[in-house]
Every structure is written in C-alpha cells, then in structure tokens.
Design a protein around this motif. Sequence first.
Motif, PDB file in Angstrom:
ATOM      1  N   LEU A 162       0.822  -1.211   0.000  1.00 57.15           N
ATOM      2  CA  LEU A 162       0.000   0.000   0.000  1.00 57.15           C
ATOM      3  C   LEU A 162       0.858   1.265   0.000  1.00 57.15           C
ATOM      4  CD1 LEU A 162      -2.613  -1.113   2.683  1.00 57.15           C
ATOM      5  CD2 LEU A 162      -3.058  -0.849   0.236  1.00 57.15           C
TER       6      LEU A 162
ATOM      7  N   GLU B  43       1.453   3.964  -2.809  1.00 55.64           N
ATOM      8  CA  GLU B  43       0.601   5.128  -3.030  1.00 55.64           C
ATOM      9  C   GLU B  43       1.093   6.344  -2.263  1.00 55.64           C
ATOM     10  OE1 GLU B  43      -3.692   4.023  -2.488  1.00 55.64           O
ATOM     11  OE2 GLU B  43      -3.610   4.874  -4.505  1.00 55.64           O
TER      12      GLU B  43
ATOM     13  N   HIS C 221      -6.812  18.670   4.255  1.00 60.04           N
ATOM     14  CA  HIS C 221      -6.037  18.525   3.023  1.00 60.04           C
ATOM     15  C   HIS C 221      -6.734  17.604   2.011  1.00 60.04           C
ATOM     16  CE1 HIS C 221      -2.667  17.714   0.373  1.00 60.04           C
ATOM     17  NE2 HIS C 221      -2.218  18.875   0.800  1.00 60.04           N
ATOM     18  N   PRO C 222      -7.060  18.124   0.799  1.00 59.37           N
ATOM     19  CA  PRO C 222      -7.888  17.336  -0.114  1.00 59.37           C
ATOM     20  C   PRO C 222      -7.218  16.075  -0.648  1.00 59.37           C
ATOM     21  CG  PRO C 222      -7.182  19.394  -1.159  1.00 59.37           C
ATOM     22  CD  PRO C 222      -6.776  19.479   0.277  1.00 59.37           C
ATOM     23  N   VAL C 223      -5.905  16.126  -0.892  1.00 57.52           N
ATOM     24  CA  VAL C 223      -5.234  14.919  -1.388  1.00 57.52           C
ATOM     25  C   VAL C 223      -5.295  13.837  -0.316  1.00 57.52           C
ATOM     26  CG1 VAL C 223      -3.081  13.918  -2.235  1.00 57.52           C
ATOM     27  CG2 VAL C 223      -3.648  16.278  -2.811  1.00 57.52           C
TER      28      VAL C 223
ATOM     29  N   MET D 217      -8.681  12.326   0.177  1.00 57.90           N
ATOM     30  CA  MET D 217      -9.001  11.364  -0.877  1.00 57.90           C
ATOM     31  C   MET D 217      -8.262  10.046  -0.660  1.00 57.90           C
ATOM     32  SD  MET D 217      -8.315  11.775  -4.929  1.00 57.90           S
ATOM     33  CE  MET D 217      -6.595  11.299  -4.855  1.00 57.90           C
ATOM     34  N   MET D 218      -6.962  10.143  -0.316  1.00 56.87           N
ATOM     35  CA  MET D 218      -6.183   8.917  -0.137  1.00 56.87           C
ATOM     36  C   MET D 218      -6.726   8.112   1.051  1.00 56.87           C
ATOM     37  SD  MET D 218      -4.207   9.331  -2.632  1.00 56.87           S
ATOM     38  CE  MET D 218      -2.901   8.141  -2.636  1.00 56.87           C
TER      39      MET D 218
ATOM     40  N   ARG E  71     -10.371   5.877   1.024  1.00 58.65           N
ATOM     41  CA  ARG E  71     -10.588   4.498   0.582  1.00 58.65           C
ATOM     42  C   ARG E  71      -9.726   3.491   1.339  1.00 58.65           C
ATOM     43  NH1 ARG E  71      -8.056   3.793  -5.424  1.00 58.65           N
ATOM     44  NH2 ARG E  71      -6.133   4.944  -5.120  1.00 58.65           N
ATOM     45  N   LEU E  72      -9.065   3.942   2.378  1.00 55.75           N
ATOM     46  CA  LEU E  72      -8.298   2.999   3.197  1.00 55.75           C
ATOM     47  C   LEU E  72      -9.193   2.467   4.314  1.00 55.75           C
ATOM     48  CD1 LEU E  72      -4.958   5.008   3.512  1.00 55.75           C
ATOM     49  CD2 LEU E  72      -5.265   2.875   2.245  1.00 55.75           C
TER      50      LEU E  72
END
Lengths: 222, 423
Positions: free
Chosen positions: A153, A156, A195-197, A200-201, A204-205
């Motif tokens: 993982l 990413e 923080h948008p990034v 998003m990351m 889905r974890l």
Amino acid sequence: MMLGMALPAFSQEDPVEGAKVFKRCFSCHMVGPDAFNRTGPVLNDLFGRRAGTVEGFKYSDDMLREGAGGLEWHPDTLDAFIENPKVLVSRTKMRFSGIKDPVDRSNLIAFLRQYSDSPANIPEADPTIVPRDPDVDPEILAITGDPDYGAYLSGECTTCHQVDGGDEGIPSITGWEPVDFVTALHAYKNKHRKHPVMQMMAARLSDEEIAALAAYFQNIEQ
Amino acid sequence: MKMNRRGFLGAGVATAATLSAPMVLGASHGKPKVVVIGGGAGGATVARYIAKDSDGMIDVTLIEPTRTYYTCFFSNLYIGGFRDFASIGHSYGTLAAEYGINVVHDWAVGVDRDARTVALASGSKVPYDKLIISPGIDFVDGAVPGWDVSAQNAMPHAYKAGSQTQLLKAQIEAMPQGGTFAMVAPPNPYRCPPGPYERVSMVAHVLKDINPTAKILIVDPKPKFSKQGLFEEGWQKHYSGMIERIGPDFGGNNVSVRPGSMEIDIDGEVEKVDVCNVIPAQKAGRIAELAGVTDESGWAPVRPQDMRSRMDENIYVLGDASAQGDMPKSGFSANSQAKVCAMGVRNVLTGSKTFPARYSNTCWSLIDTDDGIKVGASYEATDEKIAKTSGFVSKTGEDAALRKQTYEESVGWYAGITADMFG
C-alpha cells in the motif's frame, strides 16, 4: 418533550467551570490582558484565528502547515484539538494527552470565548454544541497491522512522501508511532483535517489498511 | 547536494551500462527476464519496484536511449525560471548500482513477439519473458498541417523534455519587445492535461518581467481544458490583457502553420508570430506501435487490473502510451500504474502475493510565484477500465497562504516521485 427539557442543562456551557478546567492549561498558556507567549501561545482572540499565526510564537512545522492549509480555531476544531491534539496536528509542540470529558471541553471553550475580542461577532455557523467526537476509537487503535500489506500500500504514499524522510513541502511519514499515524489518517478519512489529497487517499483505506501502513512506516528509518 | 551525488553516479552509469549490456544477452538463463522499454515515470518506477521487491529472483533490463533523463513534469517551471535545467535531470546510476538493473542506453527499434526479443538500434537483441513498454508519446503525422518534426527547431513542441525545452526557453527570452508568442494546443487525449496552460502561465511570468508588452496567443481545438476556471482567474489576476485564447468557436480547430515564415493560419486568418510552440495531437510512443500493441486510436489498450496489454499476455504497457480508462496521461499516473504492474509481473513470474489494484493521480500547476493549484483523483480497476472513484480540485478564490502551500507541496512531490523513480 421531557428530553427536550433535559438537553439544555447538559449542553449549557459554563465559563466559570471552564476557568477551573483551564488550570490544566495554564502551566503553558496565558490568557487575559497581560498575557504573553510562554511554552504555548497566548490564547486571546482565539476564535476565528488561523492556526499557527500568533506573532512571535515559534510553532511546529505541522501547525504552520495546517494553518496554511486552512485550519482555523472555532468551537468544533478547538474541541477536536483539546480532546486529542494529534487528531488535527500530528507533530504539534503541545505535548498534552487531551481532555476526554466533553463537558469539561465545552466549559473550557466557553471560558476561552470570553477572551475573544468580540465574542458577539463569532459567526453563527459556529455551533455552541459540538456534535462530533473526532478521537479515534480504541478498537481501531488496537488493530495490529500487517507490514507486508503496508509495504504494498505504501506505493501510493511514496509518490509524494519521501522514504528517506525528506520533508520539503510534504511531511515525512517514516518512523512514526503507529498511534499517531493511525490517528492522523483517520482524521483525514473523517474529514477533520482539510487537506484534499490526503482526504481522498485516506477515504478508501480501511481500518486494517491504515493499521498496515502504520506498521510498515513505523519501521522505516529516517 | 543530491544532484551532485546523482551526477557523480551518473558518470559511472555509462560504464556500468555498457559493460553490463552484453551480459544481459547471455547470462543467467535460469532467472525470469523482464525487459522495460523507456526510463521515465512508468519505466524507471516499474524497473525499480520489480528489482527491489523480487530479491534478485528476476533479471531486470531497462532500455532507455538518454543517459540523463529530463522530466517533462516541472519542465514548465524551468521555462518560467523557477528551476534550473540540471534540477530536472536524473541519471540511472542508482538503479544500476544499487538495484542491479541492467541499464542499456540504446533505442528499442522492434519487438519480435513470437521469439520474445527486443531489437536494439545497435543491432543486438534482448530476450524477455515479460516486456513492459513505457515509451511515452509520439506525435500524429500531419496533425497540424505544415508542421512535422523537421520543423521542430523553428516551431518547437517542447513536449518531450530536453533540448526542445531549452530551445523554447531561449526563443521566448529572445523575442522582440511587444512580440507574439503563440501556442497551438493539442486535442484530447494528450500528455499532461494542464501542461499547455501551465506553460502559458510560465511564459507569461517570464514575459511580464522582460517583455511586458508582448502578447500570448493560444490556438486551441478544445472547447474547454483542465483547471480552466483556475487558470483563467490566475491569468486575469497576474497577466491581465496579455493572454488571448482562440477556441474552436473561432476557428481554433482549423489551424495550419508555415514554419519558414513564422505564420499561423487560423481558420483563414494569417498571423505572423515570433515564437510558435506547436503541440500536435499525440499517440503512443512509436515502439508500442512497432510491437503491434496499439489499436486504431493510436494508444495501447490494457487490462485495468495490471496494465497487461489486451493484445499480448507477455507485454504490459504503462503511462501515456496506454489506453486504460479514466486516468489522465501524467507522470504521477504512470508511476502509480507502474507499482500495480510491478506487483502483477512479480506474481506471474515468481508467485508473489498480489493485492487489488489501486491507482491515484494528482497534477499540480504553477500559475505565478507561490500561486500553485492542483487537481487529483483516485481510481479502481473495474472489468471494463480504470474508473475514477473520487476526486478534488483547487478552488477559485483560495487565499495566498494556501496557494503557496500548494506550490511548496508540488516541490515536495517532485522530490518524492523522482526518488521513487530513480532510487
């Protein structure tokens, strides 16, 4: 209706009670007309203030980054921060495990509100009752992560975060205590951090995947 | 400091590569062989991850013609004066020395899919069990009438970073006062969707300083483009009156050029310009076509689970060259795809564990000093394609602190991804 009667009593914010709670803060923080920065910054005019902006106080890089990213002090963010500072700012200088009782927190916030320049101007959007509980569930913190899964993982993460611990522009995530790592990722997942990034990351974890990443990055040497 | 180390090792690479090349051909019969064509964000990453995670069980050969690789990402920042040229150059020294990858500096000129060999320009053949093609883009012949690669000195594309980027920058700096810089923008799909518009921003940044009466003209066949609202807001704020864009409504989709006289014909209207940056329509890098893994679209269709070619089970295609679904053609995407592919290839060759594919992308762009923006998304493999699951984009009207942070974050990302590619 009976319940409706009971609620205000519970949610009543009491600045006098808050002053007692503040005793847990004042070895580091000052508030009031003669306050100055000590181990922690002055807490006057806190409401609506951008995090990390008290003149003359030397903040952690993480606090400055969160501030630049849009973190402001309102009842909801303060509540989260006071409950567990690391939920919002992983490597804050505020070495304080947090106030777990929600009534104590809301009283403390009511107390601090008295020292905001114009409490009447605090936006109405700021709730007086804080409905959320951003601290991470102990059951989630207790999950043991699989470092092999974490290694996969991590691909990413390492597109942006340097494995050698370099932290120009983007923080280093190696060698963290798993509890801090898990707390931070859940704060993004639950959108307590902006923080948008990272939102998003993290979105889905799964809980297991976050634990796996924490287990993997814990043992990467800086 | 880092560059010095890279540069120093780089001097060693050439030797390592030349010496190791013949050994690739003969040695280590027992081990499975992976050959990677192209040493960019897809190729360098997949080579590194396979070598790193297979503990010497797999022979990895990387075929890349250039000894110093200049990243296309951040090449606009070089044009804008925010990076020096050396800072976007990377050698293959660490991949060769620390990861045991056979780095061969040569052109791949053909693939024999039955014999499973790659032909090199030097005449040798490299055998493979699995071939990973990550060649980036080439230009569609005749896409902009009047332009072909023989005109690339008069009208640079600068869309593969290197000497073309340096040439374009020199031309911009030599423009006469009040002159015109024109860009012929590409139709979809193409490498780096915000790239042309970040470039315009960087050109404007330079001209505002040294040539403030100059004009920028974008001739664009697309009705809209990536992060358009954000770019247009930024152009208005920083470069008001300098930039004009002619979209398809006004003939932007009917353009031809005359490199000899530095003219552009836009739907019958002829403009004389001083610098002309032609970014033609694109297709997969030529070696993908030569390998026979592209379709009529010009791109190479792949399975979303592991980037394996739909035409040949022994070939994988990464990055810009692939047709995979929703991911944009970007260095970040190629790097993300490479890691999923590396896991898949290792599984097929050595039976190592696999996990479900997960992909992501973020593209940062710089509009002016400390004014950075970004767009990104995450993706998953469905039966049909790589499909977008969620995304985000910077907002108009963000404050200066956030934009500065976004720019600083992009600088951090550059350090991160290049370390992930080159070790």
